[in-house]
Design a protein around this motif. Structure first.
Motif, PDB file in Angstrom:
ATOM      1  N   ARG A  13       0.819  -1.220   0.000  1.00 47.81           N
ATOM      2  CA  ARG A  13       0.000   0.000   0.000  1.00 47.81           C
ATOM      3  C   ARG A  13       0.852   1.268   0.000  1.00 47.81           C
ATOM      4  O   ARG A  13       0.342   2.354  -0.199  1.00 47.81           O
ATOM      5  CB  ARG A  13      -1.009  -0.005   1.144  1.00 47.81           C
ATOM      6  N   ILE A  14       2.149   1.138   0.185  1.00 48.14           N
ATOM      7  CA  ILE A  14       3.042   2.298   0.176  1.00 48.14           C
ATOM      8  C   ILE A  14       3.501   2.627  -1.242  1.00 48.14           C
ATOM      9  O   ILE A  14       3.340   3.748  -1.710  1.00 48.14           O
ATOM     10  CB  ILE A  14       4.268   2.063   1.089  1.00 48.14           C
ATOM     11  N   CYS A  15       4.080   1.631  -1.937  1.00 47.12           N
ATOM     12  CA  CYS A  15       4.681   1.913  -3.251  1.00 47.12           C
ATOM     13  C   CYS A  15       3.988   1.230  -4.421  1.00 47.12           C
ATOM     14  O   CYS A  15       4.267   1.549  -5.563  1.00 47.12           O
ATOM     15  CB  CYS A  15       6.157   1.530  -3.241  1.00 47.12           C
ATOM     16  N   GLY A  16       3.110   0.254  -4.142  1.00 49.12           N
ATOM     17  CA  GLY A  16       2.394  -0.417  -5.219  1.00 49.12           C
ATOM     18  C   GLY A  16       3.058  -1.675  -5.741  1.00 49.12           C
ATOM     19  O   GLY A  16       2.543  -2.312  -6.660  1.00 49.12           O
ATOM     20  N   PHE A  17       4.185  -2.092  -5.157  1.00 49.17           N
ATOM     21  CA  PHE A  17       4.829  -3.338  -5.568  1.00 49.17           C
ATOM     22  C   PHE A  17       3.852  -4.490  -5.362  1.00 49.17           C
ATOM     23  O   PHE A  17       3.154  -4.555  -4.359  1.00 49.17           O
ATOM     24  CB  PHE A  17       6.103  -3.586  -4.757  1.00 49.17           C
ATOM     25  N   VAL A  18       3.799  -5.416  -6.317  1.00 52.21           N
ATOM     26  CA  VAL A  18       2.918  -6.577  -6.221  1.00 52.21           C
ATOM     27  C   VAL A  18       3.749  -7.836  -6.028  1.00 52.21           C
ATOM     28  O   VAL A  18       4.630  -8.139  -6.842  1.00 52.21           O
ATOM     29  CB  VAL A  18       2.030  -6.706  -7.474  1.00 52.21           C
ATOM     30  N   TYR A  19       3.442  -8.575  -4.949  1.00 57.43           N
ATOM     31  CA  TYR A  19       4.055  -9.884  -4.735  1.00 57.43           C
ATOM     32  C   TYR A  19       3.134 -10.920  -5.343  1.00 57.43           C
ATOM     33  O   TYR A  19       1.982 -11.057  -4.948  1.00 57.43           O
ATOM     34  CB  TYR A  19       4.276 -10.183  -3.242  1.00 57.43           C
ATOM     35  N   ASP A  20       3.647 -11.657  -6.321  1.00 53.41           N
ATOM     36  CA  ASP A  20       2.897 -12.714  -6.998  1.00 53.41           C
ATOM     37  C   ASP A  20       3.533 -14.046  -6.616  1.00 53.41           C
ATOM     38  O   ASP A  20       4.680 -14.310  -6.975  1.00 53.41           O
ATOM     39  CB  ASP A  20       2.968 -12.503  -8.512  1.00 53.41           C
ATOM     40  N   PRO A  21       2.802 -14.900  -5.886  1.00 56.82           N
ATOM     41  CA  PRO A  21       3.396 -16.165  -5.449  1.00 56.82           C
ATOM     42  C   PRO A  21       3.806 -17.069  -6.608  1.00 56.82           C
ATOM     43  O   PRO A  21       4.682 -17.908  -6.447  1.00 56.82           O
ATOM     44  CB  PRO A  21       2.317 -16.815  -4.590  1.00 56.82           C
ATOM     45  N   GLU A  22       3.212 -16.885  -7.768  1.00 59.30           N
ATOM     46  CA  GLU A  22       3.600 -17.697  -8.921  1.00 59.30           C
ATOM     47  C   GLU A  22       4.950 -17.262  -9.495  1.00 59.30           C
ATOM     48  O   GLU A  22       5.599 -18.028 -10.192  1.00 59.30           O
ATOM     49  CB  GLU A  22       2.527 -17.638  -9.998  1.00 59.30           C
ATOM     50  N   LYS A  23       5.376 -16.041  -9.171  1.00 63.43           N
ATOM     51  CA  LYS A  23       6.662 -15.535  -9.656  1.00 63.43           C
ATOM     52  C   LYS A  23       7.710 -15.456  -8.554  1.00 63.43           C
ATOM     53  O   LYS A  23       8.897 -15.392  -8.829  1.00 63.43           O
ATOM     54  CB  LYS A  23       6.479 -14.142 -10.268  1.00 63.43           C
ATOM     55  N   GLY A  24       7.265 -15.411  -7.293  1.00 62.66           N
ATOM     56  CA  GLY A  24       8.201 -15.235  -6.190  1.00 62.66           C
ATOM     57  C   GLY A  24       8.711 -13.794  -6.169  1.00 62.66           C
ATOM     58  O   GLY A  24       8.060 -12.884  -6.672  1.00 62.66           O
ATOM     59  N   ASP A  25       9.872 -13.613  -5.599  1.00 61.50           N
ATOM     60  CA  ASP A  25      10.490 -12.289  -5.528  1.00 61.50           C
ATOM     61  C   ASP A  25      11.978 -12.440  -5.810  1.00 61.50           C
ATOM     62  O   ASP A  25      12.777 -12.657  -4.905  1.00 61.50           O
ATOM     63  CB  ASP A  25      10.259 -11.673  -4.146  1.00 61.50           C
ATOM     64  N   PRO A  26      12.352 -12.363  -7.097  1.00 59.36           N
ATOM     65  CA  PRO A  26      13.763 -12.556  -7.442  1.00 59.36           C
ATOM     66  C   PRO A  26      14.697 -11.535  -6.793  1.00 59.36           C
ATOM     67  O   PRO A  26      15.863 -11.832  -6.550  1.00 59.36           O
ATOM     68  CB  PRO A  26      13.799 -12.431  -8.963  1.00 59.36           C
ATOM     69  N   LEU A  27      14.182 -10.349  -6.467  1.00 61.82           N
ATOM     70  CA  LEU A  27      15.020  -9.337  -5.821  1.00 61.82           C
ATOM     71  C   LEU A  27      15.412  -9.750  -4.402  1.00 61.82           C
ATOM     72  O   LEU A  27      16.411  -9.280  -3.868  1.00 61.82           O
ATOM     73  CB  LEU A  27      14.299  -7.989  -5.797  1.00 61.82           C
ATOM     74  N   ARG A  28      14.601 -10.622  -3.792  1.00 58.61           N
ATOM     75  CA  ARG A  28      14.862 -11.095  -2.422  1.00 58.61           C
ATOM     76  C   ARG A  28      15.197 -12.588  -2.394  1.00 58.61           C
ATOM     77  O   ARG A  28      15.157 -13.211  -1.326  1.00 58.61           O
ATOM     78  CB  ARG A  28      13.629 -10.843  -1.538  1.00 58.61           C
ATOM     79  N   ASN A  29      15.469 -13.173  -3.576  1.00 62.17           N
ATOM     80  CA  ASN A  29      15.789 -14.600  -3.690  1.00 62.17           C
ATOM     81  C   ASN A  29      14.670 -15.503  -3.170  1.00 62.17           C
ATOM     82  O   ASN A  29      14.938 -16.544  -2.565  1.00 62.17           O
ATOM     83  CB  ASN A  29      17.114 -14.933  -2.990  1.00 62.17           C
ATOM     84  N   ILE A  30      13.411 -15.094  -3.386  1.00 60.17           N
ATOM     85  CA  ILE A  30      12.250 -15.912  -3.026  1.00 60.17           C
ATOM     86  C   ILE A  30      11.814 -16.645  -4.295  1.00 60.17           C
ATOM     87  O   ILE A  30      11.425 -16.004  -5.277  1.00 60.17           O
ATOM     88  CB  ILE A  30      11.078 -15.051  -2.498  1.00 60.17           C
ATOM     89  N   PRO A  31      11.883 -17.986  -4.307  1.00 61.91           N
ATOM     90  CA  PRO A  31      11.539 -18.725  -5.520  1.00 61.91           C
ATOM     91  C   PRO A  31      10.035 -18.733  -5.801  1.00 61.91           C
ATOM     92  O   PRO A  31       9.231 -18.504  -4.885  1.00 61.91           O
ATOM     93  CB  PRO A  31      12.038 -20.141  -5.220  1.00 61.91           C
ATOM     94  N   PRO A  32       9.641 -18.996  -7.035  1.00 56.97           N
ATOM     95  CA  PRO A  32       8.217 -19.123  -7.362  1.00 56.97           C
ATOM     96  C   PRO A  32       7.568 -20.219  -6.530  1.00 56.97           C
ATOM     97  O   PRO A  32       8.217 -21.193  -6.145  1.00 56.97           O
ATOM     98  CB  PRO A  32       8.225 -19.504  -8.844  1.00 56.97           C
ATOM     99  N   GLY A  33       6.273 -20.040  -6.239  1.00 60.16           N
ATOM    100  CA  GLY A  33       5.517 -21.046  -5.501  1.00 60.16           C
ATOM    101  C   GLY A  33       5.416 -20.790  -4.007  1.00 60.16           C
ATOM    102  O   GLY A  33       4.765 -21.550  -3.297  1.00 60.16           O
ATOM    103  N   ILE A  34       6.035 -19.739  -3.504  1.00 58.65           N
ATOM    104  CA  ILE A  34       5.995 -19.427  -2.062  1.00 58.65           C
ATOM    105  C   ILE A  34       4.830 -18.483  -1.792  1.00 58.65           C
ATOM    106  O   ILE A  34       4.778 -17.375  -2.312  1.00 58.65           O
ATOM    107  CB  ILE A  34       7.317 -18.785  -1.584  1.00 58.65           C
ATOM    108  N   ARG A  35       3.883 -18.952  -0.973  1.00 58.96           N
ATOM    109  CA  ARG A  35       2.739 -18.115  -0.604  1.00 58.96           C
ATOM    110  C   ARG A  35       3.207 -16.946   0.258  1.00 58.96           C
ATOM    111  O   ARG A  35       4.185 -17.059   0.988  1.00 58.96           O
ATOM    112  CB  ARG A  35       1.706 -18.917   0.195  1.00 58.96           C
ATOM    113  N   PHE A  36       2.487 -15.849   0.188  1.00 53.43           N
ATOM    114  CA  PHE A  36       2.837 -14.669   0.979  1.00 53.43           C
ATOM    115  C   PHE A  36       2.869 -15.000   2.466  1.00 53.43           C
ATOM    116  O   PHE A  36       3.751 -14.565   3.192  1.00 53.43           O
ATOM    117  CB  PHE A  36       1.845 -13.536   0.696  1.00 53.43           C
ATOM    118  N   GLU A  37       1.901 -15.807   2.920  1.00 56.40           N
ATOM    119  CA  GLU A  37       1.831 -16.174   4.339  1.00 56.40           C
ATOM    120  C   GLU A  37       3.052 -16.958   4.788  1.00 56.40           C
ATOM    121  O   GLU A  37       3.376 -16.995   5.967  1.00 56.40           O
ATOM    122  CB  GLU A  37       0.585 -17.017   4.631  1.00 56.40           C
TER     123      GLU A  37
END
Length: 63
Positions: A13-37
């Protein structure tokens, strides 16, 4: 209540970045398939560095 197979995207809600569990977060080394929870409590937005509490669920139009 979140479903066990929750694949909803989350938006910062601050910057609008979207975390998509199907893509993960390559900037933080989070692989695809990891749920936000399942992200560690220390997870922060890779853009603005705010905590997980600043993210909200983006509902799919198909739900």
């Amino acid at each position: 209540m979140h479903k066990k197979n929750d694949k909803n995207k989350r938006k910062c809600r601050i910057c609008g970045f979207v975390y998509d569990p199907e893509k993960g977060d390559p900037l933080r080394n989070i692989p695809p398939g990891i749920r936000f929870e399942d992200l560690p409590d220390s997870y922060r937005c890779p853009v603005c560095k705010y905590t997980k509490s600043h993210f909200y669920i983006i509902k799919s139009w198909m739900e």
